[in-house]
Design an enzyme around this catalytic site. Structure first.
Site, PDB file in Angstrom:
ATOM      1  N   ARG A  85      28.993  20.409 -22.509  1.00 21.93           N
ATOM      2  CA  ARG A  85      27.711  19.814 -22.875  1.00 21.93           C
ATOM      3  C   ARG A  85      26.742  20.796 -23.499  1.00 21.93           C
ATOM      4  O   ARG A  85      25.753  20.383 -24.110  1.00 21.93           O
ATOM      5  CB  ARG A  85      27.104  19.111 -21.665  1.00 21.93           C
ATOM      6  CG  ARG A  85      27.934  17.914 -21.247  1.00 21.93           C
ATOM      7  CD  ARG A  85      27.233  17.035 -20.255  1.00 21.93           C
ATOM      8  NE  ARG A  85      28.020  15.855 -19.972  1.00 21.93           N
ATOM      9  CZ  ARG A  85      27.590  14.825 -19.257  1.00 21.93           C
ATOM     10  NH1 ARG A  85      26.370  14.833 -18.760  1.00 21.93           N
ATOM     11  NH2 ARG A  85      28.366  13.785 -19.043  1.00 21.93           N
ATOM     12  N   GLU A 122      35.415  24.151  -7.247  1.00 18.03           N
ATOM     13  CA  GLU A 122      35.645  23.534  -5.939  1.00 18.03           C
ATOM     14  C   GLU A 122      37.113  23.567  -5.548  1.00 18.03           C
ATOM     15  O   GLU A 122      37.456  23.749  -4.376  1.00 18.03           O
ATOM     16  CB  GLU A 122      35.148  22.084  -5.956  1.00 18.03           C
ATOM     17  CG  GLU A 122      35.224  21.402  -4.603  1.00 18.03           C
ATOM     18  CD  GLU A 122      34.644  20.006  -4.637  1.00 18.03           C
ATOM     19  OE1 GLU A 122      34.663  19.339  -3.591  1.00 18.03           O
ATOM     20  OE2 GLU A 122      34.169  19.577  -5.715  1.00 18.03           O
TER      21      GLU A 122
END
Length: 203
Positions: A85, A122
């Site tokens: 992004r 994660e």
């Protein structure tokens, strides 16, 4: 963050921030329970909002890193955008600032000789790369991305800039998840255009 802005520019920035913030959409419990997802894509679906975003960022950067008559002359030489992004507005901001744009991409996406840094996610380690000749030693670099959460990917991008001898002057984000304290990991000033989230959703 202090600004060398006149009253009109400060008022313009505040109006732009209000306009942009009101356009965001929120999606509770996405991508997982307890997360309130801030959707910035409506900004890019509207030409006027897209222009407002670029103008707001331009006001901040030009006030914080103005060009000078003595070295280093340029306020910002290079805008670095993070996949994916940061690519939405990084090139356009670079064009407004008269700066180069350099992408940071996931491992294996860039041709030629690259420098590489790993960062923790994660579910394991991922890697960012930048082309080795993308930044010249001493160039003043601004890193941009849509949001700062844990700060791991932004920190990795900063390390890539350092490996190439760039002078990282600031990180700029549209939004920030304050409660994750990602900015504490970063070794340069951090600016967030719109107010961030102070905490996650309560279960």
């Amino acid at each position: 963050m202090s600004y060398d802005l006149d009253g009109d520019s400060m008022e313009e920035l505040h109006l732009l921030q209000s306009k942009l913030h009101s356009s965001l959409r929120q999606f509770p419990n996405f991508p997982q329970p307890g997360i309130l997802f801030e959707d910035i894509l409506p900004i890019f679906a509207s030409p006027s909002l897209h222009a407002a975003l670029l103008r707001a960022l331009e006001i901040h950067v030009q006030a914080t890193h103005p060009p000078t008559l003595t070295p280093p002359f340029a306020g910002v030489d290079v805008v670095v955008g993070l996949e994916a992004r940061g690519f939405l507005f990084g090139p356009s901001l670079a064009l407004k600032l008269g700066a180069a744009f350099v992408p940071v991409r996931k491992q294996g996406k860039l041709p030629g000789e690259c420098v590489k840094v790993g960062y923790e996610k994660e579910y394991g380690t991922d890697f960012f790369e930048m082309q080795k000749d993308a930044i010249k030693p001493g160039q003043r670099v601004l890193i941009v991305d849509d949001i700062i959460a844990t700060g791991g990917s932004a920190k990795a991008a900063g390390e890539l800039v350092g490996m190439l001898g760039g002078n990282l002057v600031e990180y700029v984000f549209i939004l920030e998840l304050d409660f994750l304290k990602g900015r504490e990991k970063l070794g340069a000033p951090v600016y967030t255009l719109l107010n961030g989230q102070e905490e996650a959703l309560k279960n």
